[in-house]
Structure formats: C-alpha cells, structure tokens
Design an enzyme around this catalytic site. Structure first.
Site, mmCIF file in Angstrom:
data_model
loop_
_atom_site.group_PDB
_atom_site.id
_atom_site.type_symbol
_atom_site.label_atom_id
_atom_site.label_comp_id
_atom_site.label_asym_id
_atom_site.label_seq_id
_atom_site.Cartn_x
_atom_site.Cartn_y
_atom_site.Cartn_z
ATOM 1 N N CYS A 2 15.214 18.228 19.508
ATOM 2 C CA CYS A 2 14.556 17.421 20.521
ATOM 3 C C CYS A 2 15.249 17.646 21.869
ATOM 4 C CB CYS A 2 14.568 15.935 20.208
ATOM 5 S SG CYS A 2 13.767 15.514 18.672
ATOM 6 N N ARG A 27 14.991 23.559 21.689
ATOM 7 C CA ARG A 27 15.540 22.453 20.897
ATOM 8 C C ARG A 27 14.516 21.828 19.961
ATOM 9 N NH1 ARG A 27 20.315 20.562 23.261
ATOM 10 N NH2 ARG A 27 20.093 18.601 22.149
ATOM 11 N N TRP A 75 11.455 17.835 17.668
ATOM 12 C CA TRP A 75 11.694 18.518 16.388
ATOM 13 C C TRP A 75 11.707 17.395 15.360
ATOM 14 C CZ3 TRP A 75 15.087 18.534 12.288
ATOM 15 C CH2 TRP A 75 15.144 19.694 11.516
ATOM 16 N N ASN A 101 16.503 11.471 21.277
ATOM 17 C CA ASN A 101 16.957 12.623 20.501
ATOM 18 C C ASN A 101 18.032 12.098 19.561
ATOM 19 O OD1 ASN A 101 19.278 15.293 21.394
ATOM 20 N ND2 ASN A 101 18.085 15.067 19.554
ATOM 21 N N GLY A 102 17.813 12.267 18.247
ATOM 22 C CA GLY A 102 18.801 11.784 17.278
ATOM 23 C C GLY A 102 18.115 11.097 16.122
ATOM 24 N N GLU A 488 24.597 37.945 8.309
ATOM 25 C CA GLU A 488 23.988 37.623 9.598
ATOM 26 C C GLU A 488 22.679 38.412 9.788
ATOM 27 O OE1 GLU A 488 24.202 35.373 11.663
ATOM 28 O OE2 GLU A 488 23.422 36.158 13.541
ATOM 29 N N LYS A 492 19.054 36.656 10.390
ATOM 30 C CA LYS A 492 18.172 36.945 11.532
ATOM 31 C C LYS A 492 16.753 37.228 11.038
ATOM 32 C CE LYS A 492 20.046 35.656 13.920
ATOM 33 N NZ LYS A 492 21.177 34.931 14.115
ATOM 34 N N GLU A 495 15.038 34.025 9.740
ATOM 35 C CA GLU A 495 14.743 33.049 10.794
ATOM 36 C C GLU A 495 13.474 33.372 11.566
ATOM 37 O OE1 GLU A 495 18.834 31.219 12.609
ATOM 38 O OE2 GLU A 495 18.530 33.348 12.955
ATOM 39 N N HIS A 511 26.212 42.014 -10.022
ATOM 40 C CA HIS A 511 26.276 40.764 -10.782
ATOM 41 C C HIS A 511 25.041 39.906 -10.555
ATOM 42 C CE1 HIS A 511 30.330 41.823 -11.864
ATOM 43 N NE2 HIS A 511 30.545 42.123 -10.594
ATOM 44 N N LYS A 610 17.408 25.119 17.973
ATOM 45 C CA LYS A 610 18.641 25.811 18.329
ATOM 46 C C LYS A 610 19.850 24.907 18.228
ATOM 47 C CE LYS A 610 20.475 29.289 21.129
ATOM 48 N NZ LYS A 610 20.645 30.073 19.910
HETATM 49 C C1 G6P Z 1 21.058 26.241 14.308
HETATM 50 C C2 G6P Z 1 20.702 27.460 15.123
HETATM 51 C C3 G6P Z 1 21.603 28.622 14.730
HETATM 52 C C4 G6P Z 1 23.059 28.232 14.888
HETATM 53 C C5 G6P Z 1 23.384 26.949 14.118
HETATM 54 C C6 G6P Z 1 24.751 26.420 14.489
HETATM 55 O O1 G6P Z 1 20.726 26.449 12.993
HETATM 56 O O2 G6P Z 1 19.339 27.805 14.923
HETATM 57 O O3 G6P Z 1 21.322 29.732 15.561
HETATM 58 O O4 G6P Z 1 23.863 29.268 14.435
HETATM 59 O O5 G6P Z 1 22.445 25.923 14.442
HETATM 60 O O6 G6P Z 1 24.728 26.034 15.833
HETATM 61 P P1 G6P Z 1 25.996 25.997 16.787
HETATM 62 O O7 G6P Z 1 25.428 25.596 18.121
HETATM 63 O O8 G6P Z 1 26.923 24.976 16.217
HETATM 64 O O9 G6P Z 1 26.596 27.354 16.803
#
Ligand code: G6P
Length: 615
Positions: A2, A27, A75, A101-102, A488, A492, A495, A511, A610
C-alpha cells in the site's frame, strides 16, 4: 504494501496525488483511490479497482479540484481487491476520510464493538473500522480530531501509517505512523506533502521529515509542522535533506523500470564503492567498521536476517565472510527467525539486509536482536527508512531508488557491500594476506566494467527467451557462490513470468529434482570456471543423460561446456567470490525477456509488492 500520498497547500492536489500514486504503485496496485475537499467544502472520494491508470480513467470526466487531498494504492490484506475495499474510507457520517497502510490486528474486536453500537460497514477492511472508531470517539466525547485519533490509536494493536481528512477542517491533514513508514515533505510555499517514501515528494521539495514510531503529525496551512505522540507529548522532528533526482524516478526511455535498473547496475556499483574504495583501488574504508571495529572483528558469530532477494544476498554474504574472515555466519529468513525462539548471544552481530528498510519481519528480527543485547548492523538502500534508524550502524548500498518490483540492482548492491565488509573485516582480522587483499579489492573495482560486458549479451538473451515461454517448470543449478545465484535466478523468473522455477545446489539435484527432468524442462546451470567447475560439468552430464535441455552460463572461451549444453551464455571472468555480481545479469535479463514475451506486466507482477510492511 500500500502506498500513501497526501498534499495540502495552494496547488490543485489531484494531479499531485495521481502522480504520487504512480510513483508508489510498486507498493500495491490492486485498487486505488483519492479523497479531496472541494472549494465548496465537500469531502469527495473517488475509487477504482485496478491500477492507478484505472482510477485516472474513472476520474477523467469529473471536475476534481481541491487543495487538501489524500490518496492510496492498495495491496489487499483484509478484503478482496474491489472498489468498495479500496481506500479512502469514509466515516459513518461522511465527515472524515482515511487511508491506511498496515494491518489493524484487533480490528474484529473493535468492529464487533462498533456493530453492537449500531454501526454498519460498507467494506471488509480493517481500515474502515479505524475511521469509524475515530469518528465515534470524536463525536461521542466532543473531542477535536487530533485527540480522537490519539484515543483511538491507544486502542489499536497493529501496524499503520494513516492520513485523515476532516470536512469540517479543510486546512488540516492529520497523519500518524506505527511500524509503517511515513514521510512529510515541507514545501517552499506554505504547503505540505505526505507519502510512504520520498519518491512522490522529491520533485517538489528536498526537505523532509521521516516520522518516528508513534508520531502523529498535524499538517495545517499557515502553521509549522506539529508532531506529537499518542500521549500528546510534543516531538521535535528533524528536517532532512534528500538527494533524489527526477531521472532516478523515471524510466528514461526504457520500456520498464526493471530493464532500466538492470542496465544501471554498473553505475550503481560504482556509486556504491565511491568514497569507500580509494582511487588506487588498494584499500576499502567503511565508516561503520572504523567506528565499531572491535565489536565487529571480535564477534562470536554473525547472523544475517533478511527476506526475499535480500536473503539471497545474505547467502552470498555468508560465504564471503566465512571464507575471508573465518567468522561463522548464519543466514535466517527474518519471518522464521522472529518466531523460532532463536539463540542470540550478546556478542553476536546481527546483519539486517533490506532494500526498502521497511520489511516488517526484518524489523521484528532486529527488535529481537536488540532485546538479546546483540549488535545490529543494517545494509539498506532507502535512505532514512526504519531499518537504518533502528540499527546501531550500517552501510547504505547507494544504488538509487529501485522501483521495479523484482529486485535487481539492490541485490548486486547488497552483494557489493557484503564484499566490501568481508574484505574490511578480513584485513582487520588478518585472515587474508595483504597481497590477497589488494588483489581482491582491485578486482572488485573492475566488476562494473565486467557487468557492462555482460550486459552486451542482452540481444542474445532476447532472442533466446521465446523458446522458454512454453515451460511450466524450470530448474536453476549452481554450486558454492553460484548456488544463491541459482536461487535468485529462479525467484526472478517466478516473480515476473509466473513460471514455476526452483534453484538448487547442483549436486543436491540427485536427491530429488532429477526425477522431474525431461525434455520439457529447461535447466539453467551456472557453470563458470571455479574450483567446482569439473563437478558442475558432471552435474550437466547427469541432466543431459535424462534428456534435460541445458542452458549454461560459462566463463568466456569455455569450449568444454559448449559441446554439452544446448545453449551457452558467456560471461567475463572474475574472482569466484565476485562471480555472482556478473552471473546475475543474464539471469535477470532472461527472466525479464521471458516475462515480456509472455505479455506480463514486468514492473507490477500480480500479487506482489515491493515493500512488505505487513507480516
Ligand atoms: C518483497 C520484494 C522483494 C524483496 C523482499 C524483501 O518480497 O518483492 O523484491 O526482496 O520483499 O524486501 P527488502 O526491502 O527487505 O529487501
């Protein structure tokens, strides 16, 4: 999760709010809304399901003006994404409008109480409960809004950043925060801006106040910023100067922020190292290490806490610190750590890694570390965010605002800071020779150039991407430093393209995941020349023997793997421990191009946000 924007001043608030929401869309983007007090004194709310563009379309025909306004991009937590659940929410009489937001954890108890008094609700949100509660307290006790907010917030358990408009007081916006971020911008012309981060504010003013936990701010026209706490004790906010350029907040000709941010990485890493590695490239200076040298080099153990991509950076940090400094390191998901009754010693150093500096679980893990008396060190990107303010010291990664939801430049920035930290501590602890130190520092400074070389393969990857769009599952394999790169790379892809992908240590494949391999399953192997190179070749053979289709990331000039793999992507050579910085680039590009081929909204993947400010 949010985004909140607010404005009060002499300009029309609507365009400022819409632009601000667009900057905060990373957000949350399942619904959006705006509330303004019109010149006639009406408090109007406009809301739409979907992205900010949908809200704009909804508002297009309407004449929306007002000099005080608040806006929100959502969100969903409580209640499905819909126009009814979108913020702002009105109070029962329609006098107040509130954005939030929260999460209000005790909203059900509060709601039941209000229902028993005859209140009804139009949405399923915890937010509507809060605005009804505030108005109920205000009217039934004849309190001014500020006092009613203070009383209400005493009853609330949970996290919030809120902003409220009162039709009866069109010259004032009241806002408050607890565990969710809120920044007030001080405009030049008797005006105030308000937002979840500085990105909607930066183009209007460079003077901001980051509200602290429990702060309630009153933004009143013609008055100075007033900040109090829930008990009405006056606070003394510090005005900070921010340094964010408009170019950093815009796409600069790229179709998506993610692609822009991938291409920015060489310069981001130069910025990250600037002033920390001297011009002769033979020495690293981190002020955090100078200030807290003894505490850091005598640590019994490091515990890295993080979430998502930042956790992957932490896994690389573990290898760097253990290999170079011989200090044991544990890497924990912050969300697990906070609830697993962890053993934390007072002589531990807890490193919290977070791009946003606002992740709720990482903040909770920090609190736990503080309670146990450990020393807490932050590695963050967002300047002035909660995590850097709640840690004893730390290092900013300085890669500029990251807007694409899938993290790219923050990851390589975090790995760069961890590399510098490990080298600094290794030099202090004398766990590597002076010569080795010098060679490594010098090699680190060459990484941006090598990233530039790696970025040249963008066209090759763009051509390769369409053949993977059919895939339902993908496997990413790597060993040693390249194992977190595999994790990672898989993250990606998941996501932004919604293809299921798993990262695995290449030898662990035997395994379990090997059972999944067939000709339908693309397998991406990071097989650069390092001490496990020969072993990774055996792993490739194992995949081939089961009909798997291998795309290998190899060191430039590698002929051996070229003969085995279906596709090879060549990377410039660097030291093994810095390989993740270079090898991540083709995997970021691959995920990006596959998602674009599949027609996905790369910067706003479904269900993700994010900044995860709720647990
Ligand atoms: C969310 C974002 C990720 C990020 C994670 C941790 O899931 O989509 O891209 O890695 O939060 O966020 P931070 O701001 O703590 O790195």
């Amino acid at each position: 999760m949010c985004g909140i924007v607010g404005y009060i001043g002499h300009k029309n608030a609507y365009p400022i709010l819409i632009k601000g929401l667009k900057r905060l869309e990373y957000r949350g983007y399942d619904s959006a809304g705006v509330a303004l007090i019109s010149e006639e004194g009406n408090l109007n709310v406009y809301k739409a399901k979907g992205k900010v563009a949908d809200l704009e379309a909804h508002c297009q025909e309407k004449d929306i003006t007002g000099y005080a306004g608040i806006a929100h991009t959502r969100w969903a937590t409580h209640g499905e994404p819909s126009s009814a659940n979108a913020h702002p929410h009105y109070s029962a009489s329609g006098r107040l409008a509130l954005i939030h937001n929260g999460i209000i954890e005790n909203y059900l108890t509060l709601k039941e109480n209000l229902i028993s008094r005859g209140f009804t609700f139009k949405s399923d949100t915890d937010t509507e409960v809060l605005v009804q509660l505030i108005e109920h307290i205000m009217l039934s006790n004849s309190l001014p809004l500020l006092e009613a907010v203070q009383v209400a917030l005493h009853q609330v358990i949970g996290a919030y950043a809120i902003a409220i408009l009162d039709r009866e007081h069109p010259d004032t916006v009241i806002c408050a925060r607890q565990s969710s971020p809120l920044v007030v911008g001080l405009g030049s012309d008797n005006e105030f801006y308000l937002a979840s981060d500085t990105s909607p504010i930066a183009e209007y003013t460079d003077k901001v106040v980051f509200l602290n936990e429990g702060d309630i701010a009153v933004l009143q026209l013609g008055k100075k910023l007033q900040v109090v706490n829930m008990d009405n004790v006056k606070q003394h906010p510090k005005v900070k100067q921010i340094d964010v350029t408009l170019g950093q907040l815009e796409k600069g000709g790229y179709p998506y922020f993610m692609l822009k941010e991938i291409f920015e990485q060489p310069d981001c890493l130069r910025n990250c190292m600037r002033g920390r590695i001297n011009v002769d490239a033979d020495r690293i200076t981190l002020s955090a290490v100078i200030d807290y040298r003894k505490r850091l080099i005598e640590a019994r153990r490091f515990i890295i806490v993080a979430c998502g991509t930042s956790w992957h950076a932490g896994l690389i940090g573990k290898q760097l610190i253990e290999n170079l400094c011989r200090i044991p390191v544990e890497v924990e998901y912050a969300s697990e750590f906070r609830y697993c009754n962890p053993v934390i010693y007072p002589d531990d150093v807890v490193i919290a890694i977070s791009q946003s500096g606002e992740t709720a679980d990482t903040l909770a893990a920090i609190n736990l570390a503080h309670e146990a008396g450990a020393f807490v060190f932050g590695i963050c990107n967002a300047i002035g965010a909660s995590i850097p303010r709640q840690t004893q010291t730390g290092v900013y990664i300085h890669v500029g605002p990251e807007i694409g939801v899938a993290s790219t430049k923050a990851f390589t920035g975090q790995v760069t800071v961890l590399s510098m930290l490990a080298l600094c501590l290794a030099a202090e602890r004398k766990t590597i020779s002076a010569e080795q130190y010098k060679q490594m520092v010098s090699e680190l400074t060459k990484v941006p150039e090598k990233m530039e070389e790696a970025l040249k393969i963008n066209k090759q990857i763009e051509k390769l991407a369409p053949i993977f769009t059919y895939a339902k599952n993908c496997l990413y394999l790597g060993r040693g430093y390249n194992y977190p790169v595999a994790l990672e790379g898989a993250l990606k892809l998941k996501e932004i393209s919604y293809i299921h992908a798993e990262g695995y240590p290449a030898a662990e494949m035997k395994h379990g995941p090997i059972a999944l391999i067939d000709s339908e399953m693309p397998v991406f192997v990071i097989a650069t020349r390092d001490k496990l190179y020969e072993k990774v070749i055996s792993n490739i053979q194992e995949v081939r023997a089961r009909g798997g289709r291998v795309t290998a990331l190899v060191t430039k000039g590698d002929e051996q793997i070229r003969k085995l793999a279906d596709h090879v992507i060549e990377l410039p050579d660097t030291l093994e421990c810095f390989q993740p910085l270079v090898a991540s680039i083709p995997l970021q590009l691959l995920a990006y191009h596959i998602a674009v081929c599949k027609g996905k909204d790369v910067d706003r993947p479904r269900n993700l946000a994010k900044s995860v400010t709720v647990e």
